[in-house]
Design a protein around this motif. Sequence first.
Motif, PDB file in Angstrom:
ATOM      1  N   ASP A  33       0.855  -1.199   0.000  1.00 56.74           N
ATOM      2  CA  ASP A  33       0.000   0.000   0.000  1.00 56.74           C
ATOM      3  C   ASP A  33       0.885   1.242   0.000  1.00 56.74           C
ATOM      4  O   ASP A  33       1.752   1.396   0.874  1.00 56.74           O
ATOM      5  N   PRO A  34       0.708   2.161  -0.964  1.00 59.49           N
ATOM      6  CA  PRO A  34       1.562   3.352  -1.034  1.00 59.49           C
ATOM      7  C   PRO A  34       1.378   4.290   0.152  1.00 59.49           C
ATOM      8  O   PRO A  34       2.202   5.167   0.376  1.00 59.49           O
ATOM      9  N   ASN A  41       1.826   9.193   0.512  1.00 58.80           N
ATOM     10  CA  ASN A  41       0.719   9.811  -0.217  1.00 58.80           C
ATOM     11  C   ASN A  41       0.357   8.929  -1.415  1.00 58.80           C
ATOM     12  O   ASN A  41       1.215   8.649  -2.249  1.00 58.80           O
ATOM     13  N   PRO A  42      -0.888   8.468  -1.504  1.00 60.73           N
ATOM     14  CA  PRO A  42      -1.273   7.601  -2.621  1.00 60.73           C
ATOM     15  C   PRO A  42      -1.561   8.390  -3.895  1.00 60.73           C
ATOM     16  O   PRO A  42      -2.710   8.598  -4.282  1.00 60.73           O
ATOM     17  N   GLY A  43      -0.486   8.846  -4.513  1.00 65.69           N
ATOM     18  CA  GLY A  43      -0.612   9.622  -5.730  1.00 65.69           C
ATOM     19  C   GLY A  43       0.489   9.274  -6.710  1.00 65.69           C
ATOM     20  O   GLY A  43       1.373   8.452  -6.426  1.00 65.69           O
ATOM     21  N   ALA A  44       0.465   9.909  -7.880  1.00 67.94           N
ATOM     22  CA  ALA A  44       1.411   9.588  -8.949  1.00 67.94           C
ATOM     23  C   ALA A  44       2.861   9.856  -8.553  1.00 67.94           C
ATOM     24  O   ALA A  44       3.758   9.091  -8.914  1.00 67.94           O
ATOM     25  N   THR A  45       3.106  10.940  -7.809  1.00 62.79           N
ATOM     26  CA  THR A  45       4.480  11.278  -7.442  1.00 62.79           C
ATOM     27  C   THR A  45       5.099  10.201  -6.559  1.00 62.79           C
ATOM     28  O   THR A  45       6.255   9.797  -6.763  1.00 62.79           O
ATOM     29  N   ASN A  46       4.343   9.726  -5.589  1.00 66.22           N
ATOM     30  CA  ASN A  46       4.878   8.686  -4.704  1.00 66.22           C
ATOM     31  C   ASN A  46       5.058   7.364  -5.453  1.00 66.22           C
ATOM     32  O   ASN A  46       6.018   6.628  -5.201  1.00 66.22           O
ATOM     33  N   ALA A  56       3.504   5.408 -12.626  1.00 68.76           N
ATOM     34  CA  ALA A  56       3.107   6.757 -12.227  1.00 68.76           C
ATOM     35  C   ALA A  56       2.214   7.398 -13.286  1.00 68.76           C
ATOM     36  O   ALA A  56       1.229   8.082 -12.948  1.00 68.76           O
ATOM     37  N   SER A  57       2.529   7.173 -14.556  1.00 68.16           N
ATOM     38  CA  SER A  57       1.707   7.730 -15.640  1.00 68.16           C
ATOM     39  C   SER A  57       0.301   7.145 -15.630  1.00 68.16           C
ATOM     40  O   SER A  57      -0.679   7.862 -15.858  1.00 68.16           O
ATOM     41  N   THR A  58       0.203   5.845 -15.349  1.00 70.16           N
ATOM     42  CA  THR A  58      -1.109   5.193 -15.267  1.00 70.16           C
ATOM     43  C   THR A  58      -1.949   5.810 -14.163  1.00 70.16           C
ATOM     44  O   THR A  58      -3.131   6.119 -14.355  1.00 70.16           O
ATOM     45  N   VAL A  59      -1.332   6.018 -13.011  1.00 65.92           N
ATOM     46  CA  VAL A  59      -2.031   6.630 -11.873  1.00 65.92           C
ATOM     47  C   VAL A  59      -2.434   8.065 -12.205  1.00 65.92           C
ATOM     48  O   VAL A  59      -3.558   8.489 -11.910  1.00 65.92           O
ATOM     49  N   LEU A  60      -1.524   8.804 -12.826  1.00 62.78           N
ATOM     50  CA  LEU A  60      -1.793  10.196 -13.171  1.00 62.78           C
ATOM     51  C   LEU A  60      -2.999  10.308 -14.101  1.00 62.78           C
ATOM     52  O   LEU A  60      -3.909  11.121 -13.868  1.00 62.78           O
TER      53      LEU A  60
END
Length: 198
Positions: A33-34, A41-46, A56-60
């Motif tokens: 789990d991020p 932080n569960p986001g693209a940067t992390n 990261a691109s998929t999450v973004l």
Amino acid sequence: MIILTTLLFISAAYLIGGLNGAILLCRVKGWPDPRGRGSKNPGATNILRLHHAQAASTVLIFDLLKGTIPVYLAYFIGYSPFAIGLIGIAACLGHIFPPYFQFKGGKAVATGLGTLLPLGMDMTGLLLLTWLFTIAVSGYASLAAIVTAILAPVFVEFIKPEFTTPVIMLSVLIILRHISNIRRLLTGKEKKIVNWKQ
């Protein structure tokens, strides 16, 4: 009837916003789990820090779309600017407080940007250029998010001023989510996502 449909739309936007791309991707991939690793932080940067650019691109893209789709549909249907703003904020609140993941989510930077994309390519371009320029100069993803959030109401005032009030509300929400980052930036403890000195 209009009030009821607006409330339903806001509720739907919140539920869509709660579908956190980083958490879902990690569960699909069998990754930790991020929210417990890196910046937590569960986001693209992390995800970029913890894994790779493709992830990261998929999450973004996922987090952008869950902000864009509800707002675009509301814009297309013809809701008032204020109602559209509330729908966008609801999507961001879903990301921040996801009902599917113990109400522990991210900072809504990508989702917030997604809610602004339907305002036009000029708005999108200004936001992206601001974010990229701040990253290039400072190396801090958090600072880029904060600066972009501060300037977003200024940009929208010149492009579509009827949306200025909801964009201010959205910007305040994103800045408040970055209070801990602001403290670390002021004390020199914030980690860079890009370090040009290396």
